[in-house]
Design a protein around this motif. Structure first.
Motif, short mmCIF file in Angstrom:
data_model
loop_
_atom_site.label_atom_id
_atom_site.label_comp_id
_atom_site.label_asym_id
_atom_site.label_seq_id
_atom_site.Cartn_x
_atom_site.Cartn_y
_atom_site.Cartn_z
N GLY A 130 0.81 -1.22 0.00
CA GLY A 130 0.00 0.00 0.00
C GLY A 130 0.85 1.27 0.00
N ALA A 131 1.88 1.31 0.83
CA ALA A 131 2.70 2.51 0.93
C ALA A 131 3.45 2.76 -0.39
N ALA A 132 3.97 1.69 -0.97
CA ALA A 132 4.71 1.81 -2.24
C ALA A 132 3.78 2.33 -3.34
N LEU A 171 14.55 -8.19 -5.57
CA LEU A 171 15.41 -7.44 -4.65
C LEU A 171 16.88 -7.69 -4.98
N THR A 188 8.83 -0.60 2.86
CA THR A 188 8.32 -1.73 3.65
C THR A 188 8.43 -1.41 5.15
N VAL A 190 10.12 -3.19 7.18
CA VAL A 190 11.35 -3.81 7.69
C VAL A 190 12.29 -2.73 8.21
P1 ATR Z 1 1.99 -1.32 3.58
O1 ATR Z 1 0.57 -0.90 3.38
O2 ATR Z 1 2.62 -0.82 4.86
O3 ATR Z 1 2.84 -1.03 2.38
P2 ATR Z 1 1.69 -4.08 2.82
O4 ATR Z 1 0.70 -3.65 1.80
O5 ATR Z 1 1.41 -5.29 3.64
O6 ATR Z 1 1.94 -2.90 3.85
O7 ATR Z 1 3.11 -4.25 2.09
C1 ATR Z 1 4.24 -4.65 2.75
C2 ATR Z 1 5.45 -4.60 1.80
O8 ATR Z 1 6.62 -4.92 2.55
C3 ATR Z 1 5.38 -5.61 0.69
O9 ATR Z 1 6.02 -5.09 -0.44
C4 ATR Z 1 6.16 -6.78 1.29
O10 ATR Z 1 6.71 -7.67 0.34
P3 ATR Z 1 5.84 -8.92 -0.22
O11 ATR Z 1 4.93 -8.36 -1.27
O12 ATR Z 1 6.84 -9.85 -0.74
O13 ATR Z 1 5.10 -9.46 0.97
C5 ATR Z 1 7.26 -6.05 1.98
N1 ATR Z 1 7.89 -6.83 3.04
C6 ATR Z 1 7.37 -7.21 4.22
N2 ATR Z 1 8.26 -7.93 4.94
C7 ATR Z 1 9.40 -8.01 4.19
C8 ATR Z 1 10.69 -8.59 4.38
N3 ATR Z 1 11.00 -9.25 5.49
N4 ATR Z 1 11.61 -8.42 3.40
C9 ATR Z 1 11.32 -7.76 2.27
N5 ATR Z 1 10.12 -7.19 2.02
C10 ATR Z 1 9.17 -7.31 2.97
#
Ligand code: ATR
Length: 272
Positions: A130-132, A171, A188, A190
């Motif tokens: 969502g944030a991206a 990545l 993210t 992280v």
């Molecule tokens: P938000 O609304 O905060 O962006 P989200 O929609 O759940 O939350 O998105 C989380 C993002 O963080 C995703 O891009 C997720 O990658 P995946 O699509 O592969 O799940 C990324 N993310 C979460 N944990 C991660 C990790 N340990 N390493 C790399 N990317 C991670």
């Protein structure tokens, strides 16, 4: 009737929005208040009805309601519609208008911190959630043309990049080709306190002078930012984005541009 504003979310106790908006209301001598309301997942429809009945003038929407609230609004701004996420609701003559100020807030913070950035900068977005989405749509609308989305799950990066005419990478591809980017945006969770620690991307191939923006602001400096700084990168955390998304919401509600510089410094001090 005295105006009042709110922020709805679950959890909500940790939100810094009430302190920020209360300070702006006071500074601008607006006789109104801003309160946090805990709205559990699945109950947003009732919450919207209650806020309307009780005469709320506008509210912010945070996790997990940004998408779920959309069916209960009367109008939705095109950018929020494209993102399918609303973080600000404005009540105008009894009608509910939805906006998204998160990504626009990020762009405002980036431009304020690094006025030298140009539209042809090569941008790497890390994450595709969502944030991206909010940030990449706002960057695109602001005229940035060269964007690459890198995500742990490659397919999600591909989906988002297709919508934006951007490129997608894994990545590890992004890590290998890091030197081609001028701006890296970490979206993210992280590196956040209470979330996973560490860094989602190894930036050891960073080109000196690259801007590394992390949307996290607690801690003030993530592992990614520390590594980037040590390699000659220029870093920015997420406080400016948080303050600017709030300031744009405040403008929507009251047509007043609140101070962002002092507020950013104040929050940095509180968290530091
Ligand atoms: P938000 O609304 O905060 O962006 P989200 O929609 O759940 O939350 O998105 C989380 C993002 O963080 C995703 O891009 C997720 O990658 P995946 O699509 O592969 O799940 C990324 N993310 C979460 N944990 C991660 C990790 N340990 N390493 C790399 N990317 C991670």
């Amino acid at each position: 009737m005295k105006k009042w504003f709110a922020v709805i979310g679950d959890p909500i106790a940790q939100s810094m929005s009430p302190t920020m908006h209360e300070a702006w209301l006071q500074q601008n001598e607006v006789d109104a208040s801003y309160i946090p309301i805990h709205v559990p997942r699945g109950t947003v429809e009732e919450a919207v009805r209650s806020l309307k009945t009780l005469g709320c003038s506008g509210w912010n929407v945070t996790v997990p309601h940004k998408e779920a609230i959309i069916p209960y609004l009367d109008e939705i701004d095109p950018l929020a519609e494209a993102m399918q996420a609303v973080n600000t609701v404005v009540v105008k003559e009894g009608r509910l208008h939805g906006y998204n100020t998160d990504g626009v807030g990020f762009v405002a913070s980036l431009r304020e911190t690094f006025p030298e950035v140009e539209a042809d900068a090569e941008i790497l977005i890390v994450g595709a959630g969502g944030a991206a989405k909010g940030i990449s749509y706002a960057l695109c609308r602001d005229g940035f043309r060269n964007m690459t989305i890198a995500n742990r799950t490659y397919e999600t990066a591909e989906q988002l990049s297709d919508q934006l005419n951007a490129s997608a990478m894994t990545l590890s591809e992004a890590e290998q080709q890091l030197a081609q980017f001028d701006i890296i945006v970490q979206t993210t969770s992280v590196g956040m306190v209470h979330s996973q620690e560490g860094s989602p991307l190894d930036v050891s191939r960073l080109k000196r002078g690259t801007i590394v923006a992390d949307i996290i602001y607690n801690p003030l400096q993530t592992e990614l930012m520390k590594q980037a700084k040590a390699l000659g990168g220029k870093t920015m955390n997420g406080i400016g984005m948080f303050v600017h998304q709030g300031a744009i919401a405040f403008q929507h509600w009251l047509d007043i541009q609140p101070d962002t510089e002092q507020m950013t410094a104040r929050i940095r001090q509180q968290l530091g």
